[in-house]
Write an enzyme that holds these catalytic residues in place. Structure first.
Site, PDB file in Angstrom:
ATOM      1  N   TRP A  55       2.008 -26.642  81.178  1.00  0.00           N
ATOM      2  CA  TRP A  55       1.604 -25.417  80.259  1.00  0.00           C
ATOM      3  C   TRP A  55       1.533 -25.552  78.900  1.00  0.00           C
ATOM      4  O   TRP A  55       1.287 -24.486  78.116  1.00  0.00           O
ATOM      5  CB  TRP A  55       2.610 -24.449  80.714  1.00  0.00           C
ATOM      6  CG  TRP A  55       2.785 -24.383  81.991  1.00  0.00           C
ATOM      7  CD1 TRP A  55       2.275 -23.405  82.888  1.00  0.00           C
ATOM      8  CD2 TRP A  55       3.925 -25.166  82.948  1.00  0.00           C
ATOM      9  NE1 TRP A  55       2.875 -23.515  84.258  1.00  0.00           N
ATOM     10  CE2 TRP A  55       3.732 -24.734  83.925  1.00  0.00           C
ATOM     11  CE3 TRP A  55       4.788 -26.113  82.750  1.00  0.00           C
ATOM     12  CZ2 TRP A  55       4.727 -25.041  85.367  1.00  0.00           C
ATOM     13  CZ3 TRP A  55       5.618 -26.590  83.570  1.00  0.00           C
ATOM     14  CH2 TRP A  55       5.403 -26.118  84.886  1.00  0.00           C
ATOM     15  N   ASP A  56       1.293 -26.855  78.226  1.00  0.00           N
ATOM     16  CA  ASP A  56       1.116 -26.925  76.999  1.00  0.00           C
ATOM     17  C   ASP A  56       2.279 -26.226  76.158  1.00  0.00           C
ATOM     18  O   ASP A  56       2.220 -25.629  75.061  1.00  0.00           O
ATOM     19  CB  ASP A  56      -0.076 -26.367  76.326  1.00  0.00           C
ATOM     20  CG  ASP A  56      -0.227 -26.263  74.774  1.00  0.00           C
ATOM     21  OD1 ASP A  56       0.162 -27.508  74.167  1.00  0.00           O
ATOM     22  OD2 ASP A  56      -0.874 -25.903  74.219  1.00  0.00           O
ATOM     23  N   MET A  57       3.595 -26.475  76.567  1.00  0.00           N
ATOM     24  CA  MET A  57       4.737 -25.771  75.925  1.00  0.00           C
ATOM     25  C   MET A  57       5.268 -26.770  75.078  1.00  0.00           C
ATOM     26  O   MET A  57       6.871 -26.942  75.168  1.00  0.00           O
ATOM     27  CB  MET A  57       5.807 -25.592  77.030  1.00  0.00           C
ATOM     28  CG  MET A  57       5.314 -24.412  77.997  1.00  0.00           C
ATOM     29  SD  MET A  57       5.281 -23.103  76.842  1.00  0.00           S
ATOM     30  CE  MET A  57       4.714 -21.509  78.045  1.00  0.00           C
ATOM     31  N   LYS A 104       8.976 -22.519  72.897  1.00  0.00           N
ATOM     32  CA  LYS A 104       7.628 -21.667  73.019  1.00  0.00           C
ATOM     33  C   LYS A 104       8.124 -20.572  74.227  1.00  0.00           C
ATOM     34  O   LYS A 104       7.675 -19.384  74.347  1.00  0.00           O
ATOM     35  CB  LYS A 104       6.354 -22.273  73.532  1.00  0.00           C
ATOM     36  CG  LYS A 104       5.731 -22.854  72.286  1.00  0.00           C
ATOM     37  CD  LYS A 104       4.495 -23.637  73.046  1.00  0.00           C
ATOM     38  CE  LYS A 104       3.596 -24.352  71.721  1.00  0.00           C
ATOM     39  NZ  LYS A 104       2.287 -24.832  72.344  1.00  0.00           N
TER      40      LYS A 104
END
Length: 823
Positions: free
Chosen positions: A501-503, A529
């Protein structure tokens, strides 16, 4: 008039009929279809001048109010879109130019009243509609008095001094900061690192500005740097710099990596270093968050000199103290803080190239946007790697160099974490790992423990996990403690398993000594995030506030992909509740309905719903509940202040053979190609057709919490829509933002950051706004505070806007102090 109103209502009903039927077919609310039918029927009866239109619409108003209250509660910003247009149409129908045209069975009022007014007698239907509209409006506007979203409370700021607590000074050393390289502590009136010290607390021991007098802050000086966004710059060209204050100078960088030394009293530019970084549209970011300071061995204070021209063009010199600037063309410069000249013994005549030993060397794919961390005589440099442009990208390696010579001392690559011996920078056969997880945000260090702490990102491609090795899986989306001397990883705490999730861990870890139920512990605090705030023992990585695991969604995966069965979460969290269709929002029933349609079309099983070819909802989105702005910590009281933000994003995987001629690689948002992968990815905020978030506000808040217990004392909406709306109305919905806060011993927190051109001071105790001024551009930077030569406390903010957030672009540096009568 009655026909005009009928036509308007019919036009409004048409999309409700069509969209409502589609929404119902997706399993959504039947209300919008029913509303479309009733409004259209009312319009027909109104056109035919039948009083029955009034009776039908009165029942509709009553039903709409009941439905709206059931869905949203007594909350104005949720009620208004649901009942606004229905009530407006009801008011239009009540106008005499409409009601006097109606025909049909009539009820009679007193004959003397009729005779006196000589008007058509109104039926019961008219009065029924009047009462329903009046009650609906009363309930709606009455909800303005109900604070339905804020949590109100107070932090305990009554910490006793060390002697009263019988705590030794050694145990509380982290409340001050590591000594500088010359052995001295940062003076109370200075700001020597991005977070004031290498502990990253963003806390100043100054208290001349306090909760009683902060309201009297006035602009002392302002300058414009001259570095502005150009027509060929990338979309995310942003001012995010926090100045340093050393001696008589302020040091800051600009988006194009200029370094300016300003007179701390007047703001006058004393020297400017412009490395003349070339434009490159392949960069995802054109920004600089700050510079780093090495005190050297000298004990005399820095005295910045007035130097004309661009000091980049001047001859280099021997330096003791140094200012370091990382640039977006992947270089690191060392500068003399007094003159801005390059330091000749560092690297190649003051410059160090950071692309050495990289497996791939695409221009614009690797650069540092955050200042390096300096510990002793070591400077440790990390960098950003473009998200989702190419499977084969530069490494996210973290490297330590000798602060005086630029010699490589060690390299820690999360793709090969056990091989920390320094590579031969002149041997092209020695290469770091391809696209390994990087650390693009700000690091911290504890020299006493010999550890530097790095917030870790993910490996590109962010949404595709089958390219990662075991080490990358271990260190991605975490905080890692590296040995300052050897680069070896002492411990790691991961915040997302198998991140799809691009966290990335986006914020600087904060170090303090925390008084807990188990005694004083050396603590590290890092927000994520997802909204979790992790509180760890910085010596061991063990949690101080409990960390638990819970099941995570497993559906919608592409072939060959998997999702972690569980994910961690912290006992201190600002995580929002999962979204439901009821949470969809809009300015009217129509755009709210369209958001509901999109919500039901997307895949969504709550937090960590995997990305999919259909499109998945990611909430909290990868903009983050917290981003690089992070939090500020009061180490004396063990409390934090931050700005939790809430925006849903969408994530869609696009099979390579269906990508076609789509425009790609224009920033983090939009379609990114993932060259070499089977799927491209499309990312972006979940917005309504009007360009506002599809979930109901508040979208931005401020909050205070106790770090030892994990208790949230307060959380309050923050900011108005005056700079987001075409009409500059100060409606306090709570707006999103990016940037960070600071705290002072005076009990004041300072924060701009929101997507509103305002700078605010808050009471740290309860979050009350104590001071609020307009500024000429977006304040997407973290402020700082210091003492000038007269002993006056100054507060400085860089205001230049944020390219992708859309705030006003500028190039301002603003300094505030108390008015003369309040000194």
């Amino acid at each position: 008039m009655e026909k005009f109103v009928a036509i308007i209502m019919a036009i409004f009903a048409a999309p409700l009929l069509i969209g409502g039927a589609y929404l119902l077919s997706l399993g959504g609310s039947p209300y919008y279809l029913i509303a479309g039918v009733i409004i259209l029927t009312t319009a027909f009866l109104l056109f035919k001048k039948h009083w029955s239109a009034y009776g039908l619409y009165a029942l509709f108003i009553v039903a709409t109010m009941a439905w709206a209250l059931w869905e949203s509660g007594f909350y104005w910003w949720a009620l208004a879109p649901r009942v606004g247009f229905p009530l407006i149409f009801g008011l239009l129908m009540l106008l005499p130019w409409v009601s006097n045209k109606m025909r049909g069975p009539k009820t009679h009022v007193a004959a003397n009243v009729a005779a006196t007014n000589n008007v058509k007698k109104s039926p019961l239907y008219y009065w029924g509609l009047l009462v329903s509209v009046a009650v609906g409006a009363l309930l709606s506007f009455g909800s303005l008095a109900n604070n339905a979203t804020d949590k109100l409370g107070e932090l305990d700021l009554t910490a006793a001094n060390d002697d009263e607590q019988n705590v030794s000074s050694d145990e509380t050393s982290a409340n001050l900061g590591d000594p500088l390289s010359n052995g001295q502590q940062t003076p109370d009136g200075e700001w020597s690192a991005y977070g004031r010290t290498d502990y990253g607390q963003r806390y100043s021991p100054l208290d001349k500005i306090n909760t009683d007098n902060v309201k009297d802050l006035e602009l002392a000086w302002q300058i414009q740097t001259g570095d502005v966004k150009g027509p060929n710059d990338v979309g995310e060209t942003t001012y995010q710099a926090t100045p340093l204050k050393i001696g008589n100078g302020l040091y800051l960088c600009t988006p194009h990596n200029w370094v300016l030394a300003l007179d701390a009293d007047s703001g006058e530019t004393l020297w400017k270093f412009d490395p003349q970084v070339e434009e490159n549209l392949q960069r995802q970011h054109q920004t600089c968050r700050g510079v780093s300071y090495y005190a050297g061995q000298a004990t005399s204070p820095v005295q910045v000199q007035k130097i004309a021209g661009n000091t980049f063009e001047n001859a280099s010199k021997q330096c003791d103290a140094k200012i370091f600037i990382p640039t977006s063309d992947a270089k690191l410069y060392a500068l003399d803080p007094n003159t801005g000249q390059r330091c000749q013994d560092f690297g190649d005549d003051g410059a160090l190239g950071l692309m050495h030993n990289m497996p791939f060397n695409q221009a614009g794919y690797y650069y540092s946007t955050s200042p390096p961390v300096i510990a002793g005589d070591t400077i440790i440099v990390a960098g950003a790697v473009n998200d989702n442009y190419d499977v084969n990208s530069p490494s996210g390696v973290i490297r330590a160099y000798d602060v005086n010579t630029g010699e490589l001392l060690w390299n820690w690559d999360s793709g090969d974490p056990d091989n920390t011996a320094p590579f031969d920078v002149n041997d092209p056969t020695q290469t770091y790992k391809t696209s390994s997880p990087n650390s693009w945000s700000v690091a911290t260090a504890d020299e006493e423990l010999g550890l530097a702490y790095f917030p870790m990102g993910n490996r590109t491609p962010d949404q595709l996990g089958n390219y990662r090795n075991a080490a990358e899986e271990k260190y991605a989306t975490s905080v890692v403690a590296l040995d300052i001397e050897t680069g070896e990883a002492r411990w790691v705490q991961q915040f997302v398993h198998h991140d799809l999730w691009d966290m990335d861990t986006p914020a600087q870890p904060t170090l303090l000594d925390l008084d807990t139920a188990d005694g004083v512990q050396p603590a590290l605090v890092v927000p994520t995030k997802q909204g979790d705030v992790y509180v760890l023992n910085r010596a061991t990585g063990e949690p101080i506030v409990p960390i638990k695991e819970r099941p995570a969604p497993q559906g919608y995966l592409i072939a060959g992909e998997h999702a972690a069965p569980t994910q961690p979460y912290s006992g201190l969290s600002f995580e929002p509740e999962p979204l439901t269709e009821k949470d969809m929002w809009g300015a009217s029933l129509v755009d709210q309905m369209m958001c509901r349609i999109e919500f039901n079309k997307l895949n969504y099983d709550g937090r960590y719903t995997p990305p999919s070819t259909n499109g998945s909802l990611v909430y909290p989105g990868n903009f983050g509940t917290f981003n690089w702005g992070g939090i500020a910590v009061d180490p004396e009281n063990g409390v934090m202040f931050g700005m939790p933000t809430y925006l849903a994003f969408t994530s869609k995987l696009i099979p390579r053979d269906t990508l076609g001629d789509a425009e790609t690689n224009k920033g983090e948002q939009g379609v990114n190609a993932n060259e070499g992968a089977d799927y491209a990815v499309e990312l972006g905020p979940f917005l309504s057709p009007l360009g506002v978030p599809c979930q109901q506000p508040p979208w931005g808040t401020i909050a205070g919490a106790d770090l030892a217990t994990g208790d949230i004392a307060y959380q309050r909406k923050n900011g108005t829509v005056q700079d987001l709306s075409p009409i500059p109305i100060k409606l306090e919905l709570g707006v999103p933002g990016i940037g960070g806060p600071i705290i002072t011993k005076g009990g004041v927190a300072f924060l701009s950051a929101a997507t509103e051109n305002n700078f605010r001071a808050y009471d740290l105790k309860n979050g009350d706004v104590l001071w609020n001024v307009r500024i000429p551009a977006g304040g997407q930077a973290t402020p700082m505070t210091y003492l000038n030569s007269k002993g006056e406390q100054m507060v400085v903010l860089v205001a230049g806007g944020h390219g992708s957030v859309g705030t006003t672009i500028g190039d301002y540096v603003l300094a505030y102090k108390l008015s003369d009568q309040d000194k």
